[in-house]
Design an enzyme around this catalytic site. Structure first.
Site, PDB file in Angstrom:
ATOM      1  N   GLU A 173       5.061  16.234  49.637  1.00 23.33           N
ATOM      2  CA  GLU A 173       5.207  14.810  50.380  1.00 23.33           C
ATOM      3  C   GLU A 173       4.741  14.289  51.912  1.00 23.33           C
ATOM      4  OE1 GLU A 173       4.763  12.462  48.762  1.00 23.33           O
ATOM      5  OE2 GLU A 173       5.537  13.298  46.586  1.00 23.33           O
ATOM      6  N   ASP A 212      -0.801  19.577  47.957  1.00 24.21           N
ATOM      7  CA  ASP A 212      -0.547  20.380  47.259  1.00 24.21           C
ATOM      8  C   ASP A 212      -0.744  21.367  48.291  1.00 24.21           C
ATOM      9  OD1 ASP A 212       0.012  19.202  45.194  1.00 24.21           O
ATOM     10  OD2 ASP A 212      -1.768  19.939  44.248  1.00 24.21           O
TER      11      ASP A 212
END
Ligand SMILES: [Zn+2]
Length: 423
Positions: free
Chosen positions: A281, A368
């Protein structure tokens, strides 16, 4: 309907083309899931048990069949509303009795939107209390569900209606260039909302709490410090109030932006896995993904108003749906175009959405990658993604065409592959 205007035929073809594509993609996806249902595909062996895999197949198929019914219903309603003469009849009667001022015309659009939303309520109710319930996900009480709808309605009355009045007033105030002014006002409003929604709107629906004292908090705060992310904006949300589904997201711009972890996620993942999810995030924040997506929506707003202003000058467009046409810069001259455009917009954006999904999936890969680099390993994020996908009974084997068309996130396998390749 003995005779249809040329553009009415085009609109009808577009609506049916969308429906046929939706049903075709869905059928192909259902087939793909069924083909893989007999045994756990090799890529997932050892990471998921038979029972969970079977349930994820059932959940996917049940949701997919339900989605087909909703899509058919929506198309039938749209066709009925557009081609029955209902809209021009309602418009005539409404302006006849309430008048055609900006206030009244905004009221007409508002009532039309509410009426269409009401038609979808039984499906929303069924999805929550029958479908989600059947798979053990539903935790929403009837009271919460009704309150959610009432709050949504009040927000529409307090924010949506005045904005609509202002846009219609701008037509009268600024004439031919009204659409530029309207776009500017709507974009300013959306920017404000993007900044203040996490602080003002989201708390109307959920409770947000700081991370409780303890090992997890220390771990996540250390990560936030390492990545220079302001720690006071990491919060836990009571997602369990509505569903057992789990999630995490980054939202907002500027002062009130925050990373939100669902309480359901916090109970499902280990501390290390939660750290990797938070790192993902923070990756969205570092790469400015909210700002970039907002850029797209700005472009969308400008194009939408340009299209409405242009359509409001086309006699063939009004005639196709039974409206009388008058060029002019009163609210009543533009409102039919605004209503028709809104109803038809989905048949166009449907074909554009896959492009936006490509972009969105690229953002997920970037986040990611950031998480992997920050954590110094990719195992914990992969583990977290696997758990998330199992707990949510995600479809592990979507048809590639289906997922590339609809998915805003890469599939579990795609993400694992990218994480391994990048490590
Ligand atoms: Zn993400």
């Amino acid at each position: 309907m003995a005779f249809m205007e040329p553009f009415a035929i085009i609109a009808l073809v577009l609506i049916l083309a969308r429906l046929v594509t939706e049903l075709w993609l869905s059928r192909m996806n259902q087939g793909h899931v069924r083909d893989n249902a007999k045994e756990i595909p090799p890529a997932f062996r050892g990471t998921i048990d038979e029972a969970t895999y079977g349930r994820s197949v059932d959940y996917t198929l049940v949701k997919s069949h339900f989605g087909d019914i909703v899509n058919v219903f929506d198309a039938v309603v749209l066709i009925a509303v557009l081609f029955s003469g209902l809209l021009p009849w309602a418009f005539e009667n409404f302006s006849g009795s309430v008048g055609s001022s900006a206030l009244a015309m905004a009221g007409f659009l508002f009532v039309a939107a509410i009426a269409l939303t009401m038609l979808g309520l039984p499906f929303a109710w069924y999805a929550q209390f029958k479908l989600e319930e059947r798979f053990g996900f539903n935790t929403t009480t009837m009271k919460t569900w009704i309150f959610d709808r009432m709050k949504g309605f009040l927000l529409a009355v307090l924010l949506g209606y005045p904005l609509l009045v202002l846009v219609l007033k701008l037509i009268e105030w600024t004439g031919a260039n009204w659409w530029l002014w309207a776009a500017a006002v709507v974009i300013a409003f959306q920017s404000l909302l993007l900044v203040v929604a996490p602080a003002v709107i989201m708390p109307l629906f959920n409770r947000f709490m700081p991370l409780p004292e303890g090992g997890l908090r220390e771990r996540l705060f250390a990560l936030a410090e390492r990545t220079h992310f302001p720690t006071r904006s990491i919060e836990v949300m009571d997602g369990s109030k509505r569903s057992r589904h789990s999630n995490a997201f980054f939202t907002g711009l500027g002062r009130f932006r925050k990373i939100v972890l669902f309480d359901t996620l916090v109970t499902q993942l280990s501390e290390l896995e939660l750290e990797s999810v938070l790192a993902h995030e923070i990756g969205h924040y570092k790469r400015r993904h909210v700002t970039k997506m907002f850029g797209i929506s700005i472009a969308g707003v400008v194009m939408a108003f340009a299209a409405i202003a242009w359509l409001a000058r086309q006699q063939w467009f009004y005639r196709a749906f039974g409206f009388e046409h008058q060029i002019g810069f009163a609210a009543a001259n533009v409102v039919p175009a605004m209503l028709l455009f809104t109803l038809l917009a989905g048949t166009i954006t449907f074909w554009v959405s896959p492009l936006i999904h490509i972009w969105s999936r690229r953002f997920e890969y970037q986040a990611d990658t950031f998480a992997g680099a920050t954590m110094g390993e990719t195992r914990s994020l992969i583990q977290a993604l696997r758990k998330l996908s199992q707990k949510n009974l995600s479809n592990l084997t979507p048809h590639p065409l289906y997922s590339s068309f609809y998915y805003s996130h890469p599939t579990l396998l795609e993400r694992e592959r990218a994480l391994r390749g990048g490590a």
